[in-house]
Scaffold this motif. Sequence first.
Motif, PDB file in Angstrom:
ATOM      1  N   GLU A   1       0.845  -1.211   0.000  1.00  0.00           N
ATOM      2  CA  GLU A   1       0.000   0.000   0.000  1.00  0.00           C
ATOM      3  C   GLU A   1       0.874   1.253   0.000  1.00  0.00           C
ATOM      4  O   GLU A   1       0.593   2.221  -0.695  1.00  0.00           O
TER       5      GLU A   1
ATOM      6  N   THR B   1       0.981   4.222  -2.914  1.00  0.00           N
ATOM      7  CA  THR B   1       0.854   5.661  -2.621  1.00  0.00           C
ATOM      8  C   THR B   1       2.070   6.413  -3.147  1.00  0.00           C
ATOM      9  O   THR B   1       1.945   7.418  -3.852  1.00  0.00           O
TER      10      THR B   1
ATOM     11  N   THR C   1       2.530   7.144  -7.053  1.00  0.00           N
ATOM     12  CA  THR C   1       1.774   8.219  -7.719  1.00  0.00           C
ATOM     13  C   THR C   1       2.554   9.539  -7.689  1.00  0.00           C
ATOM     14  O   THR C   1       2.436  10.345  -8.598  1.00  0.00           O
TER      15      THR C   1
ATOM     16  N   VAL D   1       3.779  10.446   5.243  1.00  0.00           N
ATOM     17  CA  VAL D   1       4.075   9.079   4.790  1.00  0.00           C
ATOM     18  C   VAL D   1       5.581   8.813   4.937  1.00  0.00           C
ATOM     19  O   VAL D   1       6.006   7.776   5.476  1.00  0.00           O
TER      20      VAL D   1
END
Length: 216
Positions: free
Chosen positions: A44, A48, A51, A63
Amino acid sequence: MFIVLLGPPGAGKGTQAQRIADATRLLHVSTGDMFRENVKNETELGKTAKTFMDKGELVPDEVTIKMLLERIARPDAATGAMFDGFPRNVVQAAALDKAMASRNARIDHALLISVPDEELVARLGGRWICRNCGRLFHERNDPPKQDGVCDACGGELYQRDDDRPDVVMTRLEKQKPPAALIDHYRNAGVLTEINGEQPLDSVTSALLGALGMSQA
Ligand code: AP5
């Protein structure tokens, strides 16, 4: 010892980090490598990050900081590490300072590798990386003995998706170390600027010299 390596995309942070890690046995922590590993494993986090990476943009701070803090909480980073590609701004630098303070440590050296833009474009366009061991090559400046094959392990060499000319231009526009970040380390008295437009060995010597060490 804790070190941060600063510099624009293609300055030679990864190349020099591998060399300094060999010379010092310091743990090499590259947020770019961590993101690429997550992209490869289709996690995951990787989905993220991809992108943003595909557009040449920074992955959001929350993040990136979470990933970095989890990494340095592991025992192998207890007494030292060399951060390559982190921090990219003062928010990330403050998070790192806080993590260091919580373990009674600090960033001992911030090494800024400076290279002019036109050289960065040439470096990124000619970069080849081993898919197996991560060793970096350049088709003109540091070529492998055999095209497409890693000298160190025989692995296959590839070029990064974000080294396409359009993405490189965005990275150079958006990802140079901001003045506030450089000032952060200058004000802390730990900044050394190194001329990155020198042969690889000369840059390594200058970096090791800044750490008070000499090249073997
Ligand atoms: P990351 O992988 O960190 O990319 P970068 O900062 O753009 O740096 P590069 O890896 O492209 O270049 P480098 O300075 O390591 O140069 P290298 O040694 O390879 O990050 C990738 C992406 O992840 C980012 O775009 C972002 O999306 C995300 N990300 C990562 N960290 C993040 C963070 N903290 N916050 C938010 N997002 C983050 O050298 C380049 C080439 O030049 C090689 O071919 C090499 O052989 C050659 N070369 C090197 N030195 C010399 C020399 N002295 N002479 C001649 N050639 C040389």
